[in-house]
Write a protein that holds these residues in place. Structure first.
Motif, PDB file in Angstrom:
ATOM      1  N   TYR A  36       0.860  -1.163   0.000  1.00  0.00           N
ATOM      2  CA  TYR A  36       0.000   0.000   0.000  1.00  0.00           C
ATOM      3  C   TYR A  36       0.909   1.229   0.000  1.00  0.00           C
ATOM      4  CZ  TYR A  36      -4.459  -2.301   1.165  1.00  0.00           C
ATOM      5  OH  TYR A  36      -5.617  -3.044   1.147  1.00  0.00           O
ATOM      6  N   GLN A  38       0.714   5.674   0.956  1.00  0.00           N
ATOM      7  CA  GLN A  38      -0.067   6.799   1.443  1.00  0.00           C
ATOM      8  C   GLN A  38       0.715   8.080   1.213  1.00  0.00           C
ATOM      9  OE1 GLN A  38      -1.452   6.528   5.511  1.00  0.00           O
ATOM     10  NE2 GLN A  38      -3.113   7.945   5.075  1.00  0.00           N
ATOM     11  N   GLN A  43      -5.715   9.194   1.174  1.00  0.00           N
ATOM     12  CA  GLN A  43      -5.973   7.908   1.811  1.00  0.00           C
ATOM     13  C   GLN A  43      -4.955   6.869   1.353  1.00  0.00           C
ATOM     14  OE1 GLN A  43     -10.094   6.988   0.872  1.00  0.00           O
ATOM     15  NE2 GLN A  43     -10.777   7.850   2.821  1.00  0.00           N
ATOM     16  N   ARG A  44      -4.758   5.885   2.196  1.00  0.00           N
ATOM     17  CA  ARG A  44      -3.875   4.782   1.827  1.00  0.00           C
ATOM     18  C   ARG A  44      -4.524   4.012   0.695  1.00  0.00           C
ATOM     19  NH1 ARG A  44      -1.141   1.021   6.431  1.00  0.00           N
ATOM     20  NH2 ARG A  44      -0.669   3.138   7.162  1.00  0.00           N
TER      21      ARG A  44
END
Length: 114
Positions: A36, A38, A43-44
């Motif tokens: 992921y 960010q 938002q992630r």
């Protein structure tokens, strides 16, 4: 599962970086691993993932530029990032999913800037 991420840094637009995530135990039974990211004020988002069977998934914005790979023998997952853009700047987090539980590594900063 403990995850140790490495490989972030500063790179110019168009450059490449390789992120690596090492697991503290065998990833053989881990359903999926990935990354992921960010960015500040955002938002992630899931960047890339790979299942135990080798199926990969990418967010549209990185398709054709990023490649995720998994080495079960070394308990690692890697993200090869090419043709980097300033909008790729973010903190990148590796994760591992086993059953319904997500495990996270510490973030590694990727900055794309001239």
């Amino acid at each position: 599962v403990q995850l140790q991420a490495s490989g972030g840094g500063l790179v110019q637009p168009g450059g490449s970086l390789r992120l690596s995530c090492a697991a503290s135990e065998s990833i053989f039974s881990i359903v999926a691993m990935g990354w992921y990211r960010q960015a500040p004020g955002k938002q992630r988002e899931l960047v890339a993932a790979i299942t135990s069977g080798g199926t990969t998934n990418y967010v549209d914005s990185v398709k054709g530029r990023f490649t995720i790979s998994r080495d079960n023998a070394k308990n690692t997952v890697a993200l090869q990032m090419s043709s980097l853009k300033p909008e790729d700047t973010a903190v990148y987090y590796c994760y591992a999913q086993r059953n319904a539980v997500l495990y996270w590594g510490q973030g590694t900063q990727v900055t794309v800037s001239s």
